[in-house]
Design an enzyme around this catalytic site. Sequence first.
Site, short mmCIF file in Angstrom:
data_model
loop_
_atom_site.label_atom_id
_atom_site.label_comp_id
_atom_site.label_asym_id
_atom_site.label_seq_id
_atom_site.Cartn_x
_atom_site.Cartn_y
_atom_site.Cartn_z
N CYS A 257 0.82 -1.23 0.00
CA CYS A 257 0.00 0.00 0.00
C CYS A 257 0.84 1.27 0.00
O CYS A 257 0.67 2.15 -0.86
CB CYS A 257 -1.01 -0.02 1.15
SG CYS A 257 -0.29 0.03 2.81
N HIS A 305 -2.76 1.10 6.79
CA HIS A 305 -3.12 0.99 5.37
C HIS A 305 -3.44 2.37 4.80
O HIS A 305 -4.09 3.18 5.45
CB HIS A 305 -4.34 0.07 5.22
CG HIS A 305 -4.64 -0.29 3.80
ND1 HIS A 305 -3.79 -1.06 3.03
CD2 HIS A 305 -5.68 0.03 2.99
CE1 HIS A 305 -4.30 -1.21 1.82
NE2 HIS A 305 -5.45 -0.56 1.77
N HIS A 317 -5.86 1.93 -4.32
CA HIS A 317 -4.93 1.40 -3.31
C HIS A 317 -4.48 -0.01 -3.69
O HIS A 317 -5.07 -0.67 -4.55
CB HIS A 317 -5.60 1.38 -1.93
CG HIS A 317 -6.68 0.34 -1.79
ND1 HIS A 317 -6.85 -0.43 -0.65
CD2 HIS A 317 -7.66 -0.07 -2.65
CE1 HIS A 317 -7.88 -1.25 -0.80
NE2 HIS A 317 -8.39 -1.05 -1.99
#
Length: 341
Positions: A257, A305, A317
């Site tokens: 990420c 994240h 993402h």
Amino acid sequence: MGTHRRPKPPSRARIATLGVAAGAVSLLPTQSQAAPKPTADEVRKQVEKLYEEAEAPTEEYNGIREQQQKLQREVDGAQDRLARKQHEINELREKIGPLAASQYRSGAIDPSVQLFLSSDPDDYLDKAEALGRTGDRQTAALRALEGKQRELAQERADAAKRLKALNEARNEAAKKKDEVQGKLTKARKLLNSLTAEQRARMEAAQGREDAASGSSDAPASYNGPASGRAKTAIDFAYAQLGKPYEWGSTGPDSYDCSGLVGAAWRSAGVSLPRTVKQMYDAGRKVAQSDLQPGDIIYWYNDSQHNGIYIGDGKAIHAPRTGKNIEITQVSYMPFYAASRP
């Protein structure tokens, strides 16, 4: 008349122990009582949980690796400086002449040199000058040599300290790597325990879930309102759609990420720190109501994240192991914060 001793009654602890022992036999699982194998849905939930648990140590690993690379550069620099200092000392020794020659070439140590090599070379030089034991040029050379030797000792100490820190970082990175790989291995074993039919049902359920969340990893082109560097970063992220998530990766074939977010903004000439936590700490915070395309979204907390906001309540993402870079609704995961590079 003899007394009749009554048997001592068993203690409560003894009664409890006997009761447990007696009941243990009936509690032993029989073949028919064996725990049923988890359903496809249960496996999917367990796997999702393992993937989610792997994200935090992945980001910690990324941070440690970044520190490790910095320490490696410092160690390399220290070793170069050590080599230069040693070369300078060797040249000075050659210039000292007869005084050094007796020590460094023949092995016969001159009394003056012996004094110089004592615990206090400065004191020796002061006394030697007072006694006329050394000439001006020889004194200057000896002082220069003594200074370089001190510098060399300091460089050695600094290099040893940096090397120790580097080894500690390597060990810590190895632990985090094992932690992540352990969770991923467990997830793979769970998936491998499924039958082909169960796997198909699980993938269908995942597809329905992705559809409900508005997720898509199909190639697409950005046509939103972003401009300038933000548009460049988003265009880069769009070009990665469909590429796999891989923990610890920064591209170009796969990303985690923070690896995707960093690479996207780097393509726009903006250098971001490596990890989710570092990006969060370094960025200018913006309210969810003030989001602009290109802003960094943080889900769950400040270190787990992140992704890039693209407008219309959506973000791009790198989700997790087993999935590809995708577009999803910001609200699909618990929104935590946003920052603007």
